[in-house]
Scaffold this active site. Sequence first.
Site, PDB file in Angstrom:
ATOM      1  N   TYR A 287       0.804  -1.216   0.000  1.00 17.54           N
ATOM      2  CA  TYR A 287       0.000   0.000   0.000  1.00 17.54           C
ATOM      3  C   TYR A 287       0.842   1.274   0.000  1.00 17.54           C
ATOM      4  CZ  TYR A 287      -4.597  -2.126   0.778  1.00 17.54           C
ATOM      5  OH  TYR A 287      -5.772  -2.798   0.643  1.00 17.54           O
TER       6      TYR A 287
ATOM      7  N   LYS B  22       3.389 -15.435   2.913  1.00 15.03           N
ATOM      8  CA  LYS B  22       3.611 -16.188   1.678  1.00 15.03           C
ATOM      9  C   LYS B  22       5.112 -16.457   1.609  1.00 15.03           C
ATOM     10  CE  LYS B  22       2.277 -17.953  -2.276  1.00 15.03           C
ATOM     11  NZ  LYS B  22       1.373 -19.127  -2.394  1.00 15.03           N
TER      12      LYS B  22
ATOM     13  N   ASP C 256      -2.581 -18.473   0.890  1.00 12.30           N
ATOM     14  CA  ASP C 256      -3.538 -19.164   0.012  1.00 12.30           C
ATOM     15  C   ASP C 256      -4.276 -20.269   0.754  1.00 12.30           C
ATOM     16  OD1 ASP C 256      -1.085 -20.455   0.113  1.00 12.30           O
ATOM     17  OD2 ASP C 256      -1.015 -20.981  -2.015  1.00 12.30           O
TER      18      ASP C 256
ATOM     19  N   ASP D 101      -6.262  -7.217   4.101  1.00 11.10           N
ATOM     20  CA  ASP D 101      -7.382  -6.595   3.392  1.00 11.10           C
ATOM     21  C   ASP D 101      -8.257  -7.686   2.789  1.00 11.10           C
ATOM     22  OD1 ASP D 101      -8.928  -4.556   2.139  1.00 11.10           O
ATOM     23  OD2 ASP D 101      -7.853  -4.955   0.262  1.00 11.10           O
TER      24      ASP D 101
ATOM     25  N   ASP E  82     -12.293  -9.331   4.268  1.00 10.72           N
ATOM     26  CA  ASP E  82     -13.548  -9.383   3.507  1.00 10.72           C
ATOM     27  C   ASP E  82     -14.065 -10.824   3.489  1.00 10.72           C
ATOM     28  OD1 ASP E  82     -13.392  -6.658   2.894  1.00 10.72           O
ATOM     29  OD2 ASP E  82     -14.121  -6.981   0.848  1.00 10.72           O
TER      30      ASP E  82
HETATM   31  C1  IPM Z   1     -10.358  -1.532   3.863  1.00 13.26           C
HETATM   32  C2  IPM Z   1     -10.608  -0.952   2.503  1.00 13.26           C
HETATM   33  C3  IPM Z   1      -9.493   0.019   2.178  1.00 13.26           C
HETATM   34  C4  IPM Z   1      -8.199  -0.775   2.136  1.00 13.26           C
HETATM   35  C5  IPM Z   1      -9.683   0.798   0.863  1.00 13.26           C
HETATM   36  C6  IPM Z   1     -10.989   1.559   0.858  1.00 13.26           C
HETATM   37  C7  IPM Z   1      -8.537   1.706   0.589  1.00 13.26           C
HETATM   38  O1  IPM Z   1     -10.740  -1.959   1.552  1.00 13.26           O
HETATM   39  O2  IPM Z   1     -10.249  -0.759   4.839  1.00 13.26           O
HETATM   40  O3  IPM Z   1     -10.282  -2.750   3.985  1.00 13.26           O
HETATM   41  O4  IPM Z   1      -7.874  -1.411   1.125  1.00 13.26           O
HETATM   42  O5  IPM Z   1      -7.487  -0.750   3.151  1.00 13.26           O
HETATM   43 MG    MG Z   2     -10.786  -3.905   2.369  1.00  9.68          MG
END
Ligand code: IPM
Ligand code: MG
Length: 371
Positions: free
Chosen positions: A141, A191, A223, A247, A251
Amino acid sequence: MAYKVLVLRGDGIGPEVAGEALQVVRMVARRSAVDVEFKEGVAGGHAIDQFGTPLPDDVLKLAQESDAILLGAVGGPKWDNPNADKRPEQALLGLRKALGLFANVRPVKTLRELIPASPLKPDLLNGVDLVVVRELTGGLYYGKPSEKRQGKDGREAVDTCFYSEQEITRVLRFAFELARNRRRKLTSVDKANVLSTSRLWREIASELAKEYKDVTLDHQLVDSMAMHLVRRPRDFDVIVTENMFGDILTDEASVLAGSMGMLPSASLGEDINSAGFRVGLYEPIHGSAPDIAGRDEANPLAAILSGAMLLEHSLGMRAEAELIERAVESVIHEGYRTRDLGAAPQGKLLGCKAMGRLVRERIEALEPEAG
Ligand code: IPM
Ligand code: MG
């Protein structure tokens, strides 16, 4: 002297959910006679529209003077052009870096009543209770160079994954400490079969494990971790990983809780605020959901639970945070749902405002636990 909390409502459903969270935090602080001064700032897409930049200097300054920040969500289709040089997400990335918020804490707890809201098999989900600690200010990032450019054979692009020993050590220590206060299991995800940064990560994790003999450390490749997370989620307690892997995995992990609309987060650094606790930024892990923005349909619970994390981690108000958590659990237990949580019994489908109001009513009815 009053504690200072900066509220950044953001874009899309951000203002709706942050508004409910703010009301909850305000009410709980007042009940405990803790003086909190709330300021508001504009960040994200709306800031680009109004001020030509996602994170105006005076908002950053306010953030740096605050004890904690509560954020809704940023982004939306209007600002979605990936080639634009100003994007709403830069507000978040800028705040994280400027405030040194290196540890992103994302708890994932499956409430029994919400198991039907997940597409996963119910018997896998009962009792899931884990926390992902995601490194937040390093890796892909932020590494330089990061650019698209003209190469000799056409366009090319580069991103850089860089981690220093110090960056890895501090987030791993944070995760070891957290595991120590939970079920004492730490899974470090990397990884290491491919990446140098991951090999350094694994090496440091193993070295630190000698200092935390009470914590069982396990290494997983990212993975296969993606697979284990949905196959045997109950086996995990604290999971620690680098920025990009975290990240993606968080999710995925949100599916375990039934909806992204249930998951709060805290981003913490080393800086200590005027309350004697860590400065932090608190936000739901979901995005700005432009498709339902302005329709009073969003689930405010993730934002409200983020408010609870704010009280606990930045203001040391653990009993009050637990009170909010109990109120949220109780509305779910009573069958109340927002749209993202699937089918609701007759009369129990609520909008964002009604859900927020109900949580506040339940808080009124509950006595804070001694603590
Ligand atoms: C998160 C989001 C952010 C990230 C984006 C919006 C930049 O996906 O906080 O998980 O990738 O960190
Ligand atoms: Mg995210």
